[in-house]
Design a protein around this motif. Structure first.
Motif, PDB file in Angstrom:
ATOM      1  N   VAL A   2       0.834  -1.205   0.000  1.00 49.57           N
ATOM      2  CA  VAL A   2       0.000   0.000   0.000  1.00 49.57           C
ATOM      3  C   VAL A   2       0.870   1.257   0.000  1.00 49.57           C
ATOM      4  O   VAL A   2       0.599   2.221  -0.735  1.00 49.57           O
ATOM      5  CB  VAL A   2      -0.964   0.000   1.210  1.00 49.57           C
ATOM      6  CG1 VAL A   2      -1.644   1.359   1.373  1.00 49.57           C
ATOM      7  CG2 VAL A   2      -2.024  -1.080   1.039  1.00 49.57           C
ATOM      8  N   GLN A   3       1.936   1.260   0.801  1.00 46.49           N
ATOM      9  CA  GLN A   3       2.816   2.434   0.846  1.00 46.49           C
ATOM     10  C   GLN A   3       3.519   2.667  -0.490  1.00 46.49           C
ATOM     11  O   GLN A   3       3.715   3.814  -0.906  1.00 46.49           O
ATOM     12  CB  GLN A   3       3.828   2.278   1.984  1.00 46.49           C
ATOM     13  CG  GLN A   3       3.184   2.430   3.359  1.00 46.49           C
ATOM     14  CD  GLN A   3       4.164   2.223   4.498  1.00 46.49           C
ATOM     15  OE1 GLN A   3       5.172   1.523   4.359  1.00 46.49           O
ATOM     16  NE2 GLN A   3       3.867   2.813   5.647  1.00 46.49           N
ATOM     17  N   HIS A   4       3.881   1.566  -1.169  1.00 42.12           N
ATOM     18  CA  HIS A   4       4.456   1.702  -2.512  1.00 42.12           C
ATOM     19  C   HIS A   4       3.435   2.315  -3.473  1.00 42.12           C
ATOM     20  O   HIS A   4       3.757   3.223  -4.248  1.00 42.12           O
ATOM     21  CB  HIS A   4       4.903   0.326  -3.033  1.00 42.12           C
ATOM     22  CG  HIS A   4       5.241   0.317  -4.486  1.00 42.12           C
ATOM     23  ND1 HIS A   4       6.391   0.884  -4.999  1.00 42.12           N
ATOM     24  CD2 HIS A   4       4.567  -0.183  -5.570  1.00 42.12           C
ATOM     25  CE1 HIS A   4       6.419   0.736  -6.304  1.00 42.12           C
ATOM     26  NE2 HIS A   4       5.324   0.102  -6.680  1.00 42.12           N
ATOM     27  N   ASN A   5       2.195   1.820  -3.405  1.00 39.88           N
ATOM     28  CA  ASN A   5       1.138   2.347  -4.275  1.00 39.88           C
ATOM     29  C   ASN A   5       0.864   3.824  -3.993  1.00 39.88           C
ATOM     30  O   ASN A   5       0.622   4.611  -4.911  1.00 39.88           O
ATOM     31  CB  ASN A   5      -0.152   1.535  -4.090  1.00 39.88           C
ATOM     32  CG  ASN A   5      -0.014   0.099  -4.571  1.00 39.88           C
ATOM     33  OD1 ASN A   5       0.957  -0.249  -5.238  1.00 39.88           O
ATOM     34  ND2 ASN A   5      -0.968  -0.738  -4.213  1.00 39.88           N
ATOM     35  N   VAL A   6       0.902   4.209  -2.714  1.00 44.02           N
ATOM     36  CA  VAL A   6       0.687   5.604  -2.328  1.00 44.02           C
ATOM     37  C   VAL A   6       1.717   6.504  -3.007  1.00 44.02           C
ATOM     38  O   VAL A   6       1.381   7.545  -3.596  1.00 44.02           O
ATOM     39  CB  VAL A   6       0.766   5.772  -0.790  1.00 44.02           C
ATOM     40  CG1 VAL A   6       0.879   7.254  -0.416  1.00 44.02           C
ATOM     41  CG2 VAL A   6      -0.466   5.178  -0.120  1.00 44.02           C
ATOM     42  N   ALA A   7       2.985   6.089  -2.958  1.00 44.56           N
ATOM     43  CA  ALA A   7       4.058   6.895  -3.548  1.00 44.56           C
ATOM     44  C   ALA A   7       3.856   7.054  -5.056  1.00 44.56           C
ATOM     45  O   ALA A   7       4.054   8.147  -5.613  1.00 44.56           O
ATOM     46  CB  ALA A   7       5.407   6.247  -3.260  1.00 44.56           C
ATOM     47  N   CYS A   8       3.441   5.981  -5.724  1.00 43.33           N
ATOM     48  CA  CYS A   8       3.223   6.028  -7.182  1.00 43.33           C
ATOM     49  C   CYS A   8       2.056   6.950  -7.539  1.00 43.33           C
ATOM     50  O   CYS A   8       2.144   7.744  -8.480  1.00 43.33           O
ATOM     51  CB  CYS A   8       2.963   4.619  -7.727  1.00 43.33           C
ATOM     52  SG  CYS A   8       4.356   3.479  -7.571  1.00 43.33           S
ATOM     53  N   ILE A   9       0.966   6.838  -6.792  1.00 45.11           N
ATOM     54  CA  ILE A   9      -0.237   7.619  -7.085  1.00 45.11           C
ATOM     55  C   ILE A   9      -0.009   9.108  -6.815  1.00 45.11           C
ATOM     56  O   ILE A   9      -0.508   9.974  -7.543  1.00 45.11           O
ATOM     57  CB  ILE A   9      -1.436   7.061  -6.286  1.00 45.11           C
ATOM     58  CG1 ILE A   9      -1.870   5.723  -6.905  1.00 45.11           C
ATOM     59  CG2 ILE A   9      -2.600   8.043  -6.264  1.00 45.11           C
ATOM     60  CD1 ILE A   9      -2.912   4.978  -6.103  1.00 45.11           C
ATOM     61  N   LYS A  10       0.771   9.417  -5.768  1.00 44.31           N
ATOM     62  CA  LYS A  10       1.071  10.820  -5.471  1.00 44.31           C
ATOM     63  C   LYS A  10       1.725  11.505  -6.671  1.00 44.31           C
ATOM     64  O   LYS A  10       1.410  12.643  -7.009  1.00 44.31           O
ATOM     65  CB  LYS A  10       1.994  10.903  -4.251  1.00 44.31           C
ATOM     66  CG  LYS A  10       1.274  10.803  -2.912  1.00 44.31           C
ATOM     67  CD  LYS A  10       2.259  10.996  -1.762  1.00 44.31           C
ATOM     68  CE  LYS A  10       1.543  11.054  -0.433  1.00 44.31           C
ATOM     69  NZ  LYS A  10       2.494  11.243   0.694  1.00 44.31           N
ATOM     70  N   LYS A  11       2.634  10.800  -7.345  1.00 43.98           N
ATOM     71  CA  LYS A  11       3.320  11.367  -8.516  1.00 43.98           C
ATOM     72  C   LYS A  11       2.323  11.682  -9.628  1.00 43.98           C
ATOM     73  O   LYS A  11       2.417  12.704 -10.302  1.00 43.98           O
ATOM     74  CB  LYS A  11       4.383  10.389  -9.037  1.00 43.98           C
ATOM     75  CG  LYS A  11       5.602  10.270  -8.149  1.00 43.98           C
ATOM     76  CD  LYS A  11       6.610   9.302  -8.761  1.00 43.98           C
ATOM     77  CE  LYS A  11       7.812   9.106  -7.851  1.00 43.98           C
ATOM     78  NZ  LYS A  11       8.749   8.096  -8.394  1.00 43.98           N
ATOM     79  N   GLN A  12       1.358  10.779  -9.820  1.00 49.06           N
ATOM     80  CA  GLN A  12       0.377  10.987 -10.890  1.00 49.06           C
ATOM     81  C   GLN A  12      -0.542  12.170 -10.580  1.00 49.06           C
ATOM     82  O   GLN A  12      -0.905  12.938 -11.471  1.00 49.06           O
ATOM     83  CB  GLN A  12      -0.441   9.709 -11.085  1.00 49.06           C
ATOM     84  CG  GLN A  12       0.403   8.560 -11.613  1.00 49.06           C
ATOM     85  CD  GLN A  12      -0.343   7.245 -11.648  1.00 49.06           C
ATOM     86  OE1 GLN A  12      -1.467   7.143 -11.170  1.00 49.06           O
ATOM     87  NE2 GLN A  12       0.281   6.223 -12.207  1.00 49.06           N
ATOM     88  N   LEU A  13      -0.905  12.338  -9.321  1.00 45.18           N
ATOM     89  CA  LEU A  13      -1.779  13.444  -8.944  1.00 45.18           C
ATOM     90  C   LEU A  13      -1.090  14.793  -9.126  1.00 45.18           C
ATOM     91  O   LEU A  13      -1.747  15.819  -9.338  1.00 45.18           O
ATOM     92  CB  LEU A  13      -2.243  13.271  -7.492  1.00 45.18           C
ATOM     93  CG  LEU A  13      -3.248  12.134  -7.269  1.00 45.18           C
ATOM     94  CD1 LEU A  13      -3.394  11.835  -5.787  1.00 45.18           C
ATOM     95  CD2 LEU A  13      -4.603  12.482  -7.878  1.00 45.18           C
ATOM     96  N   GLN A  14       0.247  14.787  -9.060  1.00 48.73           N
ATOM     97  CA  GLN A  14       0.980  16.042  -9.218  1.00 48.73           C
ATOM     98  C   GLN A  14       0.869  16.609 -10.638  1.00 48.73           C
ATOM     99  O   GLN A  14       1.109  17.794 -10.850  1.00 48.73           O
ATOM    100  CB  GLN A  14       2.450  15.824  -8.834  1.00 48.73           C
ATOM    101  CG  GLN A  14       2.633  15.724  -7.323  1.00 48.73           C
ATOM    102  CD  GLN A  14       3.992  15.207  -6.905  1.00 48.73           C
ATOM    103  OE1 GLN A  14       4.791  14.799  -7.746  1.00 48.73           O
ATOM    104  NE2 GLN A  14       4.263  15.208  -5.611  1.00 48.73           N
ATOM    105  N   SER A  15       0.507  15.764 -11.610  1.00 49.82           N
ATOM    106  CA  SER A  15       0.332  16.266 -12.978  1.00 49.82           C
ATOM    107  C   SER A  15      -1.031  16.928 -13.169  1.00 49.82           C
ATOM    108  O   SER A  15      -1.247  17.650 -14.145  1.00 49.82           O
ATOM    109  CB  SER A  15       0.499  15.124 -13.996  1.00 49.82           C
ATOM    110  OG  SER A  15      -0.615  14.240 -13.946  1.00 49.82           O
ATOM    111  N   ILE A  16      -1.949  16.702 -12.239  1.00 47.31           N
ATOM    112  CA  ILE A  16      -3.313  17.225 -12.379  1.00 47.31           C
ATOM    113  C   ILE A  16      -3.493  18.554 -11.653  1.00 47.31           C
ATOM    114  O   ILE A  16      -4.227  19.430 -12.119  1.00 47.31           O
ATOM    115  CB  ILE A  16      -4.338  16.186 -11.864  1.00 47.31           C
ATOM    116  CG1 ILE A  16      -4.271  14.920 -12.731  1.00 47.31           C
ATOM    117  CG2 ILE A  16      -5.758  16.756 -11.856  1.00 47.31           C
ATOM    118  CD1 ILE A  16      -5.139  13.785 -12.221  1.00 47.31           C
ATOM    119  N   PHE A  17      -2.793  18.719 -10.518  1.00 46.55           N
ATOM    120  CA  PHE A  17      -3.032  19.883  -9.671  1.00 46.55           C
ATOM    121  C   PHE A  17      -1.841  20.838  -9.645  1.00 46.55           C
ATOM    122  O   PHE A  17      -0.705  20.442  -9.898  1.00 46.55           O
ATOM    123  CB  PHE A  17      -3.359  19.441  -8.236  1.00 46.55           C
ATOM    124  CG  PHE A  17      -4.643  18.681  -8.133  1.00 46.55           C
ATOM    125  CD1 PHE A  17      -5.859  19.347  -8.046  1.00 46.55           C
ATOM    126  CD2 PHE A  17      -4.653  17.291  -8.152  1.00 46.55           C
ATOM    127  CE1 PHE A  17      -7.048  18.651  -7.967  1.00 46.55           C
ATOM    128  CE2 PHE A  17      -5.837  16.585  -8.078  1.00 46.55           C
ATOM    129  CZ  PHE A  17      -7.035  17.264  -7.988  1.00 46.55           C
TER     130      PHE A  17
END
Length: 419
Positions: free
Chosen positions: A94-109
């Motif tokens: 889950v912590q690995h997935n959190v780190a990956c998803i955070k990067k993707q959200l940075q392209s939106i906001f």
């Protein structure tokens, strides 16, 4: 047109808890609002996009988005839309997935500036909370009958639901209350399947926050396709935001292949193009559908947003090369993207082979006779160049960056030779 009017015009609003109250609040002040995602995989897919793009619309209008990644709720599992228990993930996964998803959200906001987005992880407060505190401070305020009336829980009573997933709605409600308390968060945005979780959060705020506290919920509709098939799915699976899972070229192709019946709706849902431009593209669908202007705009806007300008240009370059047959201009990396799903055959790196043997061994032609006919008739192309010599031998000069040779039979049948 106000923000809420724009959302209504785009068809983005599905349900609201207090339409008039939210309208009056937005007229008076800039607010903080949030949307969350559970890290069930190491990438989001396009089915996750609409709530976050809606949050971005609020940011564009001067409000502050709070982007929540559910490091805690991801360990539990949301029963919404599920007919059986989720398989529990490890904390490390889950912590690995959190780190990956955070990067993707940075392209939106936009994270800088006066109303820069704030990113939070609910594991930061729920991970260290003991069970007695959870039950006394939060569980005490949510009645069992109230929870049993929620569709997400009621629909699971016959097939069974564990106490773990039963408490999920309280955990998400706790998120809303704590964000309201610590970040003055007044609105939660979510998919239509999150209505029960959102209203439970509002129930906690009503009971636990100071009297007169304002908070609202807004859900967006489920994205559907006109032909009834599931949005965001292709024969090869989900369309991921991670470029390693779904290449920018594949991402671009997904949007450009949108049906005429869906393209205007998706332009309203997913792009930030203004009303006038979308109406202009809608007229183009009616008057000159063959030009596919609306689909091109949709594909360009979405690929640029998620993968950036350079990846968009690369996706267009690959698309144009495949359409024209002029593939020799492509780089090895572009070939990997554009020819990911075509049949391939491996040749020894140092070896040379006659074109007839290549066609037979790679199963491009079923027999030597057919292979000779195909070459003689000009049906075979190597890296976009027609070959008519049956004695032609593939050599190093036919290898793009020493890695690939692209063979085409007829107009559209591509094959990839790897070295």
């Amino acid at each position: 047109m106000t923000l809420l009017e724009d959302l209504q015009w785009r068809g983005i609003v599905y349900q609201q808890t207090d339409e008039q109250g939210l309208k009056e609040t937005l007229e008076k002040e800039s607010i903080s609002l949030y949307c969350g995602v559970d890290p069930t995989a190491d990438s989001m897919h396009i089915g996750h996009l609409l709530p976050f793009l809606t949050l971005r619309r609020f940011q564009n209008a001067g409000h502050r988005p709070i982007v929540l990644v559910g490091g805690a709720t991801g360990l539990i599992g949301d029963p919404s839309g599920k007919s059986e228990e989720r398989k529990l993930q490890t904390l490390e996964a889950v912590q690995h997935n959190v780190a990956c998803i955070k990067k993707q959200l940075q392209s939106i906001f936009e994270f800088e500036g006066e109303n820069g987005a704030v990113m939070v992880n609910n594991y930061d407060w729920a991970g260290s909370m003991d069970i007695v505190t959870f039950l006394r401070d939060f569980g005490k305020h949510v009645g069992v009958n109230y929870m049993l009336a929620k569709d997400t829980i009621a629909s699971r009573l016959e097939t069974g639901i564990s106490f773990t997933e039963f408490t999920y709605t309280i955990l998400q409600a706790m998120d809303f209350f704590l964000l309201h308390q610590n970040h003055d968060c007044k609105l939660q945005v979510g998919g239509s399947d999150q209505w029960g979780n959102i209203t439970t959060g509002l129930e906690l705020i009503r009971k636990m926050a100071p009297e007169g506290s304002k908070a609202y919920g807004l859900t967006i509709p489920l994205v559907t396709k006109a032909d009834g098939t599931k949005f965001g799915k292709t024969e090869s699976g989900a369309i991921w935001l991670d470029p390693e899972k779904t290449s920018p070229y594949e991402f671009y192709q997904f949007w450009i292949n949108t049906a005429d019946a869906d393209v205007v709706k998706y332009l309203k849902f997913f792009t930030f193009l203004p009303k006038e431009k979308i109406e202009e593209l809608e007229q183009s669908v009616q008057d000159e559908a063959h030009l596919r202007k609306a689909q091109k705009s949709l594909a360009e806007e979405m690929t640029r947003l998620i993968h950036g300008e350079a990846s968009l240009e690369q996706a267009i370059k690959i698309s144009e090369a495949l359409f024209s047959g002029d593939v020799k201009k492509l780089t090895a990396d572009e070939i990997k993207q554009g020819f990911k799903d075509v049949p391939s055959y491996e040749l020894a790196a140092g070896g040379e082979m006659g074109i007839i043997d290549v066609l037979i061994n790679s199963k491009i032609a079923p027999s030597k006779r057919q292979a000779r006919e195909d070459v003689s008739n000009g049906a075979i192309y190597i890296n976009g160049e027609r070959i008519t010599d049956v004695g032609y031998v593939l050599s190093e000069t036919d290898r793009i960056e020493g890695q690939f040779t692209i063979i085409r039979r007829g107009k559209k049948k591509y094959f990839l030779i790897k070295y």
